[in-house]
Design a protein around this motif. Structure first.
Motif, short mmCIF file in Angstrom:
data_model
loop_
_atom_site.label_atom_id
_atom_site.label_comp_id
_atom_site.label_asym_id
_atom_site.label_seq_id
_atom_site.Cartn_x
_atom_site.Cartn_y
_atom_site.Cartn_z
N VAL A 39 0.42 3.70 -10.76
CA VAL A 39 -0.49 3.68 -9.61
C VAL A 39 -1.37 2.42 -9.68
CG1 VAL A 39 -2.37 4.86 -8.42
CG2 VAL A 39 -0.49 6.19 -9.40
N LEU A 40 -2.01 2.21 -10.83
CA LEU A 40 -2.81 1.00 -11.02
C LEU A 40 -1.92 -0.24 -11.02
CD1 LEU A 40 -5.60 -0.21 -11.62
CD2 LEU A 40 -5.09 0.07 -14.07
N GLY A 41 -0.70 -0.09 -11.57
CA GLY A 41 0.23 -1.21 -11.64
C GLY A 41 0.69 -1.71 -10.28
N PHE A 42 0.71 -0.84 -9.27
CA PHE A 42 1.06 -1.27 -7.91
C PHE A 42 -0.17 -1.52 -7.05
CE2 PHE A 42 5.36 1.12 -8.22
CZ PHE A 42 5.94 0.00 -8.79
N ALA A 43 -1.31 -0.92 -7.41
CA ALA A 43 -2.53 -1.12 -6.63
C ALA A 43 -3.07 -2.54 -6.79
CB ALA A 43 -3.60 -0.11 -7.05
N ILE A 44 -2.96 -3.10 -7.99
CA ILE A 44 -3.49 -4.45 -8.22
C ILE A 44 -2.73 -5.50 -7.40
CG2 ILE A 44 -3.77 -6.26 -9.98
CD1 ILE A 44 -4.46 -4.07 -11.97
N PRO A 45 -1.37 -5.48 -7.35
CA PRO A 45 -0.68 -6.41 -6.44
C PRO A 45 -1.09 -6.25 -4.98
CG PRO A 45 0.87 -5.52 -8.02
CD PRO A 45 -0.40 -4.76 -8.21
N GLY A 79 0.82 -1.22 0.00
CA GLY A 79 0.00 0.00 0.00
C GLY A 79 0.85 1.26 0.00
N ALA A 80 1.93 1.24 0.78
CA ALA A 80 2.83 2.40 0.82
C ALA A 80 3.51 2.61 -0.52
CB ALA A 80 3.88 2.21 1.93
N LEU A 81 3.90 1.51 -1.20
CA LEU A 81 4.53 1.64 -2.52
C LEU A 81 3.55 2.24 -3.53
CD1 LEU A 81 7.03 0.99 -4.27
CD2 LEU A 81 5.99 -1.22 -4.77
N THR A 82 2.28 1.87 -3.45
CA THR A 82 1.27 2.43 -4.34
C THR A 82 1.14 3.94 -4.12
OG1 THR A 82 0.06 0.34 -4.25
CG2 THR A 82 -1.14 2.25 -5.07
N SER A 83 1.21 4.36 -2.86
CA SER A 83 1.11 5.80 -2.57
C SER A 83 2.32 6.56 -3.09
CB SER A 83 0.94 6.02 -1.06
OG SER A 83 2.11 5.64 -0.37
N THR A 84 3.50 5.94 -3.09
CA THR A 84 4.69 6.62 -3.65
C THR A 84 4.54 6.80 -5.15
OG1 THR A 84 5.92 4.55 -4.01
CG2 THR A 84 6.17 5.62 -1.88
N ALA A 85 3.95 5.79 -5.83
CA ALA A 85 3.72 5.93 -7.27
C ALA A 85 2.78 7.08 -7.55
CB ALA A 85 3.16 4.62 -7.83
N PHE A 86 1.76 7.21 -6.73
CA PHE A 86 0.82 8.32 -6.89
C PHE A 86 1.52 9.65 -6.66
CE2 PHE A 86 -2.30 11.32 -5.19
CZ PHE A 86 -3.27 11.30 -6.20
N SER A 87 2.41 9.69 -5.67
CA SER A 87 3.14 10.92 -5.35
C SER A 87 4.09 11.33 -6.47
CB SER A 87 3.93 10.74 -4.05
OG SER A 87 4.74 11.85 -3.78
N VAL A 113 0.96 -9.84 -16.86
CA VAL A 113 -0.17 -8.91 -16.70
C VAL A 113 0.29 -7.57 -16.15
CG1 VAL A 113 -2.36 -8.53 -15.51
CG2 VAL A 113 -1.80 -10.81 -16.40
N MET A 114 1.09 -7.60 -15.08
CA MET A 114 1.42 -6.35 -14.41
C MET A 114 2.40 -5.49 -15.20
SD MET A 114 -0.72 -6.58 -12.18
CE MET A 114 -0.38 -4.86 -11.85
N SER A 115 3.35 -6.10 -15.89
CA SER A 115 4.28 -5.30 -16.70
C SER A 115 3.54 -4.57 -17.82
CB SER A 115 5.40 -6.17 -17.27
OG SER A 115 4.86 -7.19 -18.09
N TYR A 116 2.53 -5.24 -18.40
CA TYR A 116 1.73 -4.59 -19.44
C TYR A 116 0.89 -3.44 -18.86
CZ TYR A 116 -1.85 -3.82 -22.98
OH TYR A 116 -2.70 -3.24 -23.88
N ILE A 117 0.25 -3.69 -17.72
CA ILE A 117 -0.56 -2.64 -17.09
C ILE A 117 0.30 -1.46 -16.68
CG2 ILE A 117 -1.93 -2.11 -15.02
CD1 ILE A 117 -3.14 -4.89 -15.24
N GLN A 118 1.49 -1.73 -16.11
CA GLN A 118 2.37 -0.65 -15.66
C GLN A 118 2.87 0.20 -16.83
OE1 GLN A 118 5.10 -3.15 -13.58
NE2 GLN A 118 3.82 -3.28 -11.74
#
Length: 561
Positions: free
Chosen positions: A202-208, A97-105, A191-196
């Motif tokens: 943000v979506l790429g880290f939120a899904i994991p 969750g913290a990593l997802t917030s860093t991507a958003f930042s 899946v995730m490399s394509y989404i990222q």
């Protein structure tokens, strides 16, 4: 008929095992969804240099892999495995969750220098939380899954039949466990490399993160069906204090130069063979009436525990270069792919990290061929029931990894030649350093990925079996941690190699280091040749060690004669 039905049922896995395999697959999906493309995130979003990003990924992977070795004592000594899994799964989710917030930042604001520093600090904190969570979660989950096999033993079977049935169940369990883990890795990479690359980080880290949350909830929902082993947490059953005390005892013996052999050593060996009741005789029936002689034997038993771990150290060391090579797909292999032709059709571009899935696909497709074709052939050639032993299996994988690095160096040399043939084209700086591509298909990288996948079938699976068989029963969680620690230390070694090579090539008067941000000037091919040479040297030492190494079963059989 009832016996036949019972035997057939004994070969399968119960519901708790199947559920835990699915949960493990979800965890691998979450982890690989972050780790496989992290180097791209660090270079493109965080704006790190190629060498800095590669070192950061290597250090993080090393820290992640070494944590199970440090945290497995919680499950083996102080906590039960169920509590360890629950506790560290929450830490795992917090990190994602913290990593997802860093991507958003990073992606939503133009950061100043101060906010950039704070964002970087929070990024490293989130990665550390993921490492901590995974370090306590993974080995405990696998050992907890193996514990579920004890629920299906039939009381009316003969002891020998029970042992064979349990061994077959464990073989089936570990095979399906590995399949579940590989399936999760495959989905995470593809899946995730394509989404990222397509929809953002943000979506790429939120899904994991969501995947790990559902994995934790699934584990909690299955609490009623699990088998829980009774925990004996006395100091005698605690492996970590035993090892510490054993090392102290060994040091004391070396200093005082007092060694006792003959009958005392024979009795000590008998105590060590807890899994072989045929070698246990005259141990006494009343444990509360231990005399001084028996207490002395118990202390010597602790010394033997330490020796078991110490004697594995040379083999463990020789496997480190294999682990160094396995850090390349997530770092420099991916950077190679970013500079190559990735188009399929007119619009679709292959994310470079997707090629890491070739390793997992190779494992899933070729694992059945290993068991059904290669092993029967080797059984006829070697006249050995197993075809090849564990040491030979690991050696074959190490050799194949060297060949993979040689192929990687040749392909990189070809890529550099084509880049130079493109001549004196003037590129804008942002394209020159990030998106400058050569007309060489990314599929030229497939052979090195596939070879690493094949080497994984031999060495990684062999490592799991090797450490599992060579440690005492009460240290089985530690056994899983020992094999992951190889990749942890190997990751740190990879980061150290990059730093040393970068320092040496930068100070040797050359215009660019081997890891220049301009991939047309970098000499990663030379780095691959260096790794291949170092791995070949390590492989030769490994072959020499294999001639002198005696497995635990060999030592047991010698004592029982």
């Amino acid at each position: 008929m009832e016996r036949g039905q019972r035997t057939s049922r004994g070969r399968g896995l119960n519901k708790s095992c199947i559920m835990l395999i699915v949960i493990a697959g979800k965890e691998r999906f979450a982890f690989k969804g972050v780790a496989s493309n992290l180097v791209t995130y660090l270079t493109d979003v965080v704006k790190m240099s190629n060498s800095s990003a590669a070192k950061a990924v290597n250090i993080w992977c090393g820290f992640t892999s070494i944590m199970p070795l440090l945290l497995s004592t919680l499950a083996d000594s102080y906590w039960d495995r169920y509590s360890t899994i629950i506790s560290f799964s929450f830490i795992y989710v917090m990190g994602l969750g913290a990593l997802t917030s860093t991507a958003f930042s990073w992606t939503s604001s133009s950061t100043s220098s101060n906010s950039s520093i704070s964002s970087s600090a929070f990024l490293y904190l989130s990665l550390c939380l993921i490492s901590l969570g995974q370090g306590g979660y993974n080995p405990s989950l696998q050992a907890f899954g193996a514990d579920q096999l004890d629920n299906d033993d039939d009381d009316d079977e003969l002891p020998n039949s029970k042992d064979n049935c349990k061994s077959n169940k464990k073989s089936v369990f570990f095979t399906w466990w590995y399949f579940g883990v590989c399936s999760g890795c495959l989905l995470g990479v593809i899946v995730m490399s394509y989404i990222q690359d397509t929809y953002g980080w943000v979506l790429g880290f939120a899904i994991p993160t969501i995947a790990m949350v559902t994995s934790t909830i699934s584990f909690l929902c299955g609490s009623r069906m699990y088998t829980y082993k009774s925990d004996e947490k006395t100091d005698a059953k605690s492996p970590f204090p035993s090892i510490v005390r054993a090392i102290k005892a060994i040091a004391s013996k070396l200093i005082t130069r007092k060694t006792t052999l003959s009958k005392e050593e024979s009795d000590l060996k008998k105590l060590e063979l807890q899994e072989n009741p045929l070698c246990l005789q005259n141990l006494g029936s009343n444990k509360e009436d231990l005399d001084e002689d028996e207490i002395s034997k118990k202390e010597n038993y602790l010394v033997e525990n330490g020796k078991i771990v110490i004697r594995l150290f040379p083999i463990w060391t020789m496997l480190l270069m294999f682990a160094v090579i396995f850090q390349q797909p997530a770092t420099f292999f991916t950077k190679q792919g970013m500079t190559m032709k990735r188009n399929i059709g007119s619009s679709f571009k292959i994310p470079p990290a997707t090629l890491q899935s070739a390793i997992t696909v190779s494992i899933i497709l070729l694992m059945p061929l290993y068991n059904r074709i290669l092993i029967p052939i080797m059984q006829k050639i070697t006249r050995n029931e197993k075809g090849i032993n564990v040491m030979q299996r690991m050696g074959v994988g190490m050799f194949l990894s060297i060949i993979a690095m040689v192929i990687a160096a040749i392909v990189e040399t070809k890529r550099l030649e084509m880049s130079k043939q493109m001549g004196n084209v003037t590129w804008p700086n942002e394209i020159k350093h990030r998106d400058h591509t050569v007309p060489l298909s990314i599929f030229w990288l497939l052979p090195q990925y596939i070879l690493l996948g094949i080497s994984d079938i031999f060495t990684v699976v062999g490592m799991q079996e090797f450490f599992y068989n060579e440690v005492p029963v009460r240290m089985r969680t530690m056994a899983f941690a020992l094999y992951t620690s190889v990749f942890g230390v190997g990751s740190f070694m990879s980061a150290l190699f990059i730093s040393l090579v970068e320092a040496f090539t930068s100070s040797s008067g050359s215009k660019h280091s081997w890891f220049s941000d301009d991939m047309s000037e970098a000499r990663i091919d030379k780095y691959y040749w260096l790794l291949a040479l170092a791995s070949a040297f390590s492989f030769l030492l490994y072959l020499i060690l294999c001639k002198f190494f005696k497995s635990r079963s060999d030592l047991d059989s010698e004592i029982c004669k």
